[in-house]
Design an enzyme around this catalytic site. Structure first.
Site: not given
Lengths: 147, 408
Positions: A50-52, A116
C-alpha cells in the site's frame, strides 16, 4: 458459529462504538491481540503493498481449517488484521470462498483505507479468497495463495 | 484582514467530516478553489467554449483571447519580460520533465554535473536522475545544515565548470525551508550553470519576480494556487527559447507541414503541441487575480502568522518532534509523534475532521536521510483561522492520548 454469524457479531460490536474516532481507537487497542507472526511471514510474496502502511498476510489450511498469519507496521491496520483473524481463524476453505467479507462496508472502517489503501483492501480480500479457492482446488498443498 | 469574508469565497470549507467541522490543513498539496474561479470556469463553458487558436468563428476567437489573456496575467504575476516566456504545461512535474529532456541535448556530456539539493521533491529529483543516466552526467546532491537550511558553503564548493544545471526547490515541501534563490542563481551563473527553480510551494510566500531572481527556468502548478488541476507553467527566459528543441510534436505547434517535414511555430506555441488545457489556463489566471484581490502581502503575512502559531502549538506537545528549524520557514511544518506511525496519526486526525498529509511526502530520500521515516505535514493557508489551528492541536492531543502506550 458460521463465518456469516461471526461477521454479523463483529459488525454489531464495532457499530456500537459509534463514530469513526472510537472505531479507530478500538482498532489500536485490539492491535496488540494479533498473535505474533512467524519470521517467515515477512517475505515479499506475503506483502500486500500500500502507499503508507505495510501489510503482510498469509492464509493457510494446515489441518483443513484456516490459519491466518498477519502483521502491519501501523496500529490501525494491525487492528483490522486482528478483526480478520477473529473472523477467519478455524474456518473451512469452502466457507471462506463462499462468504463475502462485508464488515468494512458495514462499518466506518472503510475510512481506514484511503484511496491507495482501498486498492490494498481489495487486494487483501481477494488474496484471502484466492487462498481459500486454491486450497479447495489443491488441498494437498498446505500453503496456498502465494502468487 | 476580513477573514470571515474570505472564507465565504470557499464553500468547500463549510462542511462536516465524520461529524466534525472540516479543518483543512493540506494546502501544500492543493489549495481550495475560490467561488469566483469556479464561476469563471462555469461561465466559460456556459457562454464561450470552443477550441483555441485555429478557429475563425466567434466562440473560438473568444476562447483564444481568454487563453492568451491568461498568459499575460501569468506573465504579470511572474514579472516576466515577455509573454512568449510563459509555457503552459500540465503542472510542475511536467515542466521539470520537459527541461530534463531538452536541456541535456544542449548542455550535458559525459562527466558533466547536475546539482540538486537534498530536500527536493521526487519531481525535481527523478527527472534529473534519468537525464544523468541518459547523458552520462553526474548527479550531485547539495547537503543541508543541521537546521534544515541548504548548506550554502557546500553548494559553493560543489560548483565548478563541470556543473551545467542547478535544479533547486524554492520552498521545501517537507521542511518549509525557503532557499535563497537569488544567491543560488548568482553563484551558479558565475560558475557557468543554468538554474531551474521548482516554485511549486513558493508562489504564495513572496512576490515572484523572475527578473530579479534572474533564474533561467521556473516551474509551478496551478492547483496549489486555487485553479483547476492539470495546468501549470514553465517559465523559460527568452534567451533560451532559440536554443531548446520542441518537447512534443503535433497539432497547434506548426506553421506548415508536408509529408516529410514541418516548420514549427515560434514560442510559446512550439512548446504546446495539441489542444492546450485552455480552461485550465483561464482558471489559473482567475485564481491569480483572486489572490491579488485578496492581497499578496496580506496573504504572505497572515500565512506566516498561522505557520508560526502552528509551530508553537506543536511545541507544546511533548511527544511531537518537529522537523528542522530553518532560518526562514514557509507554507508547511512537518512532524512525527514519537513512536507512532504517521498513518495512524493521520487517520485519527481525519476522524476528528482535520485534513493533513502523511507519509513520505514525495521526498523519501530526504526523510530517509533525516532518519525519520514517514511524517505528518500541516500546511495552513490564508483562509484558515487561529481557532482552526487551536482545534487541530486539541485533535492532535486527543490522538496522542489514544495512541499512547499502544506504540508498536
Amino acid at each position: 458459529m458460521t463465518l456469516a454469524q461471526r461477521q454479523k457479531q463483529i459488525v454489531e460490536d464495532i457499530n456500537r462504538l459509534g463514530d469513526c474516532l472510537e472505531q479507530f481507537s478500538y482498532l489500536t487497542a485490539i492491535a496488540g491481540e494479533l498473535p505474533c507472526a512467524p519470521d517467515d511471514l515477512y517475505q515479499a510474496e506475503n506483502l500486500v503493498s500500500g502507499c503508507q502502511s505495510k501489510v503482510w498476510l498469509r492464509l493457510e489450511f494446515p489441518d483443513g481449517c484456516a490459519h491466518l498469519d498477519a502483521d502491519s507496521d501501523t496500529l490501525i491496520m494491525k487492528g483490522v488484521l486482528y478483526l480478520l483473524y477473529e473472523l477467519l481463524e478455524g474456518c473451512l476453505a469452502q466457507e471462506i470462498a463462499q462468504t463475502e467479507i462485508t464488515l468494512f462496508a458495514q462499518t466506518e472502517l472503510t475510512a481506514a483505507f484511503p484511496e491507495s489503501r482501498s486498492r490494498g483492501l481489495r487486494a487483501i480480500l481477494s488474496q484471502l479468497r484466492q487462498s481459500a479457492c486454491n486450497y479447495i482446488n489443491h488441498p494437498a498443498e498446505n500453503t496456498v495463495g502465494e502468487n | 484582514m476580513k477573514m470571515q469574508n474570505i472564507r465565504d469565497d470557499y464553500p468547500i470549507l463549510h462542511q462536516s467530516v465524520h461529524g466534525c467541522p472540516l479543518v483543512y490543513l493540506d494546502n501544500a498539496a492543493t489549495l481550495q478553489m475560490a467561488e469566483p474561479v469556479l464561476q469563471s470556469i462555469a461561465a466559460h463553458y456556459h457562454s464561450h467554449n470552443a477550441n483555441v487558436h485555429r478557429g475563425v468563428h466567434a466562440l473560438s476567437r473568444r476562447s483564444t483571447e481568454a487563453m492568451e489573456s491568461s498568459r499575460k496575467t501569468v506573465r504579470d504575476f511572474l514579472h516576466a519580460a515577455e509573454e512568449r516566456e510563459i509555457i503552459f504545461t500540465s503542472g510542475t512535474t511536467d515542466g521539470i520533465n520537459i527541461l530534463a529532456r531538452l536541456l541535456p541535448e544542449v548542455l550535458l556530456s559525459e562527466g558533466d554535473e547536475v546539482i540538486v539539493s537534498a530536500m527536493e521533491h521526487h519531481s525535481n529529483l527523478i527527472p534529473w536522475q534519468e537525464a544523468c543516466r541518459r547523458s552520462g552526467a553526474v548527479l550531485r546532491i547539495c547537503p543541508l545544515t543541521e537546521r534544515g537550511d541548504l548548506d550554502m558553503e557546500a553548494f559553493g564548493a560543489m560548483l565548478s565548470d563541470r556543473c551545467k544545471i542547478v535544479a533547486v526547490t524554492w520552498v521545501s515541501n517537507v521542511l518549509g525551508t525557503v532557499n535563497p534563490i537569488a544567491e543560488i542563481t548568482a553563484l551558479s551563473h558565475d560558475a557557468g550553470a543554468c538554474v531551474v527553480v521548482d516554485a511549486a510551494q513558493a508562489m504564495r510566500q513572496d512576490c515572484v519576480d523572475v527578473r530579479s531572481l534572474d533564474c533561467d527556468f521556473l516551474v509551478f502548478s496551478g492547483h496549489k494556487l486555487g485553479s483547476l488541476t492539470g495546468i501549470g507553467v514553465l517559465y523559460i527566459r527568452a534567451d533560451w527559447l532559440s536554443r531548446l528543441s520542441c518537447p512534443a510534436f503535433g497539432g497547434g505547434m506548426l506553421q506548415s507541414a508536408d509529408y516529410q517535414s514541418a516548420v514549427f511555430e515560434t514560442a510559446p506555441f512550439c512548446y504546446e503541441a495539441g489542444t492546450p488545457h485552455y480552461v485550465g489556463c483561464i482558471s489559473l489566471a482567475c485564481a491569480l487575480e483572486h489572490l491579488s484581490a485578496v492581497g499578496l502581502d496580506e496573504i504572505e503575512q497572515w500565512e506566516a502568522n498561522l505557520l508560526s502559531h502552528t509551530e508553537q502549538l506543536l511545541r507544546e506537545i511533548s511527544e511531537v518532534e518537529i522537523l528542522g528549524v530553518p532560518t526562514k520557514r514557509s507554507g508547511c511544518v512537518s512532524f512525527r509523534v514519537k513512536g507512532a506511525h504517521s498513518y495512524d496519526v493521520g487517520l485519527m486526525l481525519d476522524a476528528q475532521g482535520v485534513a493533513v498529509r502523511t507519509g513520505y511526502l514525495c521526498a523519501q530520500p530526504l526523510l530517509d536521510h533525516l532518519g525519520v521515516g514517514q511524517v505528518v505535514r500541516v500546511s495552513p493557508a490564508f483562509y484558515n483561522t487561529v481557532e482552526e489551528l487551536d482545534y487541530f492541536q486539541r485533535a492532535l492531543k486527543q490522538t496522542v492520548f489514544r495512541l499512547k502506550g499502544r506504540i508498536i
